[in-house]
Design a protein around this motif. Structure first.
Motif, PDB file in Angstrom:
ATOM      1  N   GLY A  48      -4.864 123.224  48.725  1.00 18.52           N
ATOM      2  CA  GLY A  48      -6.094 122.550  49.095  1.00 18.52           C
ATOM      3  C   GLY A  48      -6.070 121.942  50.482  1.00 18.52           C
ATOM      4  O   GLY A  48      -7.129 121.702  51.083  1.00 18.52           O
ATOM      5  N   PRO A 292      -7.754 128.535  46.475  1.00 18.74           N
ATOM      6  CA  PRO A 292      -8.907 128.093  47.272  1.00 18.74           C
ATOM      7  C   PRO A 292      -9.149 128.983  48.500  1.00 18.74           C
ATOM      8  O   PRO A 292     -10.303 129.290  48.827  1.00 18.74           O
ATOM      9  CB  PRO A 292      -8.532 126.665  47.679  1.00 18.74           C
ATOM     10  CG  PRO A 292      -7.558 126.215  46.646  1.00 18.74           C
ATOM     11  CD  PRO A 292      -6.766 127.446  46.323  1.00 18.74           C
ATOM     12  N   ARG A 296     -12.586 131.101  49.064  1.00 16.76           N
ATOM     13  CA  ARG A 296     -13.408 130.871  50.256  1.00 16.76           C
ATOM     14  C   ARG A 296     -13.622 132.171  51.022  1.00 16.76           C
ATOM     15  O   ARG A 296     -14.716 132.444  51.522  1.00 16.76           O
ATOM     16  CB  ARG A 296     -12.730 129.833  51.160  1.00 16.76           C
ATOM     17  CG  ARG A 296     -12.755 128.407  50.626  1.00 16.76           C
ATOM     18  CD  ARG A 296     -12.264 127.426  51.675  1.00 16.76           C
ATOM     19  NE  ARG A 296     -12.124 126.088  51.138  1.00 16.76           N
ATOM     20  CZ  ARG A 296     -10.976 125.576  50.704  1.00 16.76           C
ATOM     21  NH1 ARG A 296      -9.873 126.302  50.753  1.00 16.76           N
ATOM     22  NH2 ARG A 296     -10.930 124.355  50.222  1.00 16.76           N
ATOM     23  N   ASP A 302     -16.647 125.597  49.184  1.00 16.23           N
ATOM     24  CA  ASP A 302     -15.407 124.834  49.155  1.00 16.23           C
ATOM     25  C   ASP A 302     -15.230 124.076  47.843  1.00 16.23           C
ATOM     26  O   ASP A 302     -14.140 124.048  47.260  1.00 16.23           O
ATOM     27  CB  ASP A 302     -15.362 123.842  50.318  1.00 16.23           C
ATOM     28  CG  ASP A 302     -15.084 124.534  51.642  1.00 16.23           C
ATOM     29  OD1 ASP A 302     -14.871 125.757  51.635  1.00 16.23           O
ATOM     30  OD2 ASP A 302     -15.089 123.847  52.685  1.00 16.23           O
ATOM     31  N   SER A 305     -14.219 126.383  44.977  1.00 17.85           N
ATOM     32  CA  SER A 305     -12.829 126.829  45.049  1.00 17.85           C
ATOM     33  C   SER A 305     -11.868 125.729  44.617  1.00 17.85           C
ATOM     34  O   SER A 305     -10.839 126.002  43.972  1.00 17.85           O
ATOM     35  CB  SER A 305     -12.492 127.311  46.468  1.00 17.85           C
ATOM     36  OG  SER A 305     -12.585 126.254  47.395  1.00 17.85           O
ATOM     37  N   LEU A 306     -12.185 124.484  44.939  1.00 14.68           N
ATOM     38  CA  LEU A 306     -11.307 123.380  44.543  1.00 14.68           C
ATOM     39  C   LEU A 306     -11.402 123.105  43.043  1.00 14.68           C
ATOM     40  O   LEU A 306     -10.396 122.767  42.402  1.00 14.68           O
ATOM     41  CB  LEU A 306     -11.649 122.124  45.350  1.00 14.68           C
ATOM     42  CG  LEU A 306     -11.296 122.184  46.844  1.00 14.68           C
ATOM     43  CD1 LEU A 306     -11.805 120.943  47.558  1.00 14.68           C
ATOM     44  CD2 LEU A 306      -9.797 122.352  47.051  1.00 14.68           C
ATOM     45  N   ASN A 309      -9.356 125.656  41.396  1.00 15.45           N
ATOM     46  CA  ASN A 309      -7.938 125.339  41.552  1.00 15.45           C
ATOM     47  C   ASN A 309      -7.475 124.322  40.511  1.00 15.45           C
ATOM     48  O   ASN A 309      -6.360 124.414  39.984  1.00 15.45           O
ATOM     49  CB  ASN A 309      -7.686 124.796  42.956  1.00 15.45           C
ATOM     50  CG  ASN A 309      -6.241 124.926  43.384  1.00 15.45           C
ATOM     51  OD1 ASN A 309      -5.594 125.921  43.100  1.00 15.45           O
ATOM     52  ND2 ASN A 309      -5.735 123.919  44.069  1.00 15.45           N
TER      53      ASN A 309
END
Length: 475
Positions: A48, A292, A296, A302, A305-306, A309
Motif C-alpha cells: 500500500g 493494489p 490500479r 485506489d 484496491s486497498l 488488499n
C-alpha cells in the motif's frame, strides 16, 4: 471436596503448578510470536505504501527501482536466515531474538528517514536481516521450550502472527491512506520494542543450555515450563541423550559435507527445498506484495484496491489458521494435492477476467477469483512450507538442511518479487496470472511424484524410509 489424605493435597498443588507452567510457556510463545507479526507487517506494508514512495521519489511505480525497493528486504532475509542459524548456535536463541528485535526497530526507523531510493533500498535490506533471522530462530525457540504434546499449537502462534501482521499492514494502508508512508513504516517500531523488552524476561532454550554443558540451568528453565520437577528432570535427561547422539553422528564430517555427498539424503533435500520454493513462486507472495499495484494498473480506483488488499489479508489469516487445525488430520501431502488444482483454476480465472475486461475488467469476477485463489493457496501449501522443513531432514543434517530450506524459500521469494512487475509489464496482468497458474500445476506434479506424506510418522520412521529407499510416494 477434601484433599486425598494419602497425597496430602499434592494433587491440587500439581494442578496449580501445571497451570503456572502452561501460563509461562504461553507467555513465551506470545512474546516470541511478535517476531512473526513484524515479519508479516514489514513485508506486507509495502503493497500500500509503494505508490506513495514512488510518487515522492519521482520514480516509475512499475519500474526496476520499485521492484528493488520491494525485493531487497527479501535479499536481506536470505542472508539473515543463514547467518542467524550460526549465531543462535553460538550465543543462544534468546540473545539472537534480542538482536533480531533490535534490527527490526532500527531497520524500520532507517526506512522511514530514507531521503532517496538508494538509502531506502539499503535500509530495506538491513530490515530483511531481521525478517530472515526471526523465521530461522523463533519457531525453534518456541518449539524447544514447549512440551512435546502441545508443541504444534504453541509454534503455530508464529504462523498466525504472520497473518496478523499482513492483515494489520493492509488495514493501516486503507485506514491511513493519506498519511505519509514514513509514518506507516515507522509504526512497526512499537511491536519491535515490545519484543525486545519482552524477550529479555524470557528464559533461554533448555536444549541450547544442555549443549553448552549447563544442564542445571536447563533444569531450572524446564521446571518453570513443566508441571513437576520430575518431568523437567526426565526431559533434561532426554535432551542430554539426544545431544550426545548428535555429537557422535556429526563427529566424522560436517552437515554440509553430508548434504552434498550422501546420496541417500537427496530425496529428502529435493522434496523439502521444492516445497519451500513452490510456496513462493505459485502466486500468493506476488498477490500480497502487489495486489493494489495490479488493480490500479487494471483501472480500479485506489480505494477499491486497498479494500481488496484488506480482504486478501483476511482470507490469508483465516485460512492459515484453519489449515493449521486440519494439517494433522488431512495430512501435509494430501492438503497440497487437494488445494493446488483449484488454486491454479482460480488464478487462471483471475487472469482471464483481466484479458477479457481489457481496460475495464469486472470487479466482482476479479475479486471472486482472487479471493478463491487466496483461499486455496493460504489453506494449502502455505500451511506446510516451514512445517515440512522441520520433518523431512534427518537428525545429522537438520541444522544445515533447515538453513538450506530457509535460503530456498527466501531466495525464490526474492526472485519472484524482483521480477513480478517486469513480468506483468511484458505479459500483461492476465498473462502473468496464467504463468502462475501453470506453476501451480507444476507444483502438483512434483509433489505427487517426489514428496511423501509425513502425517502420523515419527522423524525416525521418515529417516528409515530414506535409508531403505522407500521414501518417495511411488516406493
Amino acid at each position: 471436596m477434601s484433599a486425598n489424605p494419602m497425597t496430602g493435597g499434592r494433587g491440587a498443588e500439581n494442578d496449580d503448578t501445571g497451570d503456572a507452567a502452561s501460563g509461562n510457556i504461553l507467555r513465551v510463545a506470545l512474546v516470541a510470536a511478535l517476531g512473526g507479526l513484524l515479519y508479516g507487517y514489514d513485508t506486507g506494508v509495502i503493497s500500500g505504501t509503494l505508490p506513495q514512495i514512488t510518487k515522492d521519489y519521482g520514480i516509475d511505480s512499475h519500474g526496476v527501482l520499485a521492484e528493488l525497493i520491494t525485493a531487497l528486504i527479501l535479499a536481506g532475509a536470505v542472508v539473515g536466515a543463514l547467518a542467524m542459524g550460526h549465531l543462535s548456535h553460538r550465543i543462544g536463541r534468546k540473545k539472537s531474538i534480542v538482536i533480531v528485535a533490535a534490527i527490526f526497530a532500527v531497520g524500520v526507523l532507517l526506512c522511514a528517514v530514507s531521503p532517496n531510493p538508494t538509502s531506502l533500498m539499503i535500509s530495506r535490506f538491513f530490515l530483511g536481516l531481521a525478517v530472515g533471522g526471526c523465521t530461522q530462530t523463533i519457531p525453534a525457540y518456541i518449539g524447544e521450550l514447549a512440551p512435546h504434546e502441545r508443541r504444534g499449537s504453541y509454534v503455530t502462534f508464529f504462523n498466525v502472527a504472520i497473518g496478523v501482521g499482513i492483515l494489520t499492514a493492509a488495514v493501516v494502508n486503507l485506514a491511513f491512506h493519506d498519511v505519509p508512508w514514513e509514518w506507516k513504516i515507522a509504526g512497526a517500531v512499537v511491536p519491535a520494542v515490545v519484543l525486545l523488552v519482552g524477550i529479555l524476561a524470557q528464559p533461554e532454550s533448555p536444549r541450547w543450555l544442555v549443549a553448552r554443558d549447563r544442564s542445571d540451568e536447563a533444569l531450572d528453565v524446564l521446571h518453570r515450563m513443566r508441571p513437576t520437577r520430575e518431568a523437567a528432570a526426565d526431559e533434561v535427561k532426554d535432551i542430554e541423550r539426544i545431544h550426545q547422539v548428535e555429537v557422535e553422528k556429526s563427529a566424522d564430517e560436517g552437515e554440509w559435507h553430508a548434504i552434498f555427498h550422501e546420496k541417500w539424503l537427496r530425496p529428502a533435500i529435493f522434496a523439502g527445498v521444492m516445497v519451500a520454493v513452490f510456496t513462493q513462486i505459485t502466486g500468493l507472495e506476488m498477490m500480497i506484495y502487489y495486489t493494489p499495484t495490479l488493480l490500479r494498473q487494471a483501472g480500479f480506483a485506489d480505494d477499491v484496491s486497498l479494500w481488496v488488499n484488506v480482504a486478501v489479508g483476511v482470507v490469508y489469516l483465516t485460512m492459515t489458521a484453519a489449515g493449521k487445525l486440519f494439517v494433522d488430520k488431512i495430512g501435509r501431502r494430501s492438503l497440497m494435492l487437494w488445494t493446488l488444482p483449484p488454486a491454479a483454476v482460480c488464478i487462471a480465472g483471475f487472469g482471464i477476467v483481466m484479458f477479457v475486461g481489457g481496460d475495464h475488467p469486472s470487479l466482482p469476477w476479479a475479486l471472486t477469483f482472487l479471493l478463491l485463489f487466496m483461499f486455496f493457496q493460504a489453506g494449502g501449501i502455505q500451511v506446510v512450507g516451514w512445517l515440512m522443513g522441520s520433518e523431512l531432514y534427518p537428525l545429522q543434517i537438520r541444522s544445515a538442511a533447515t538453513s538450506m530450506h530457509a535460503m530456498a524459500l527466501w531466495g525464490s521469494n526474492l526472485l519472484i518479487t524482483v521480477t513480478a512487475l517486469s513480468v506483468v509489464n511484458a505479459l500483461t496482468p492476465g498473462g502473468a496470472m496464467l504463468v502462475y497458474a501453470a506453476l501451480n500445476l507444476v507444483a502438483w506434479v512434483v509433489i505427487y511424484r517426489r514428496v511423501p506424506e509425513t502425517k502420523g510418522r515419527s522423524l525416525e520412521e521418515i529417516e528409515d524410509s530414506l535409508r531403505e529407499e522407500r521414501f518417495l510416494p511411488r516406493s
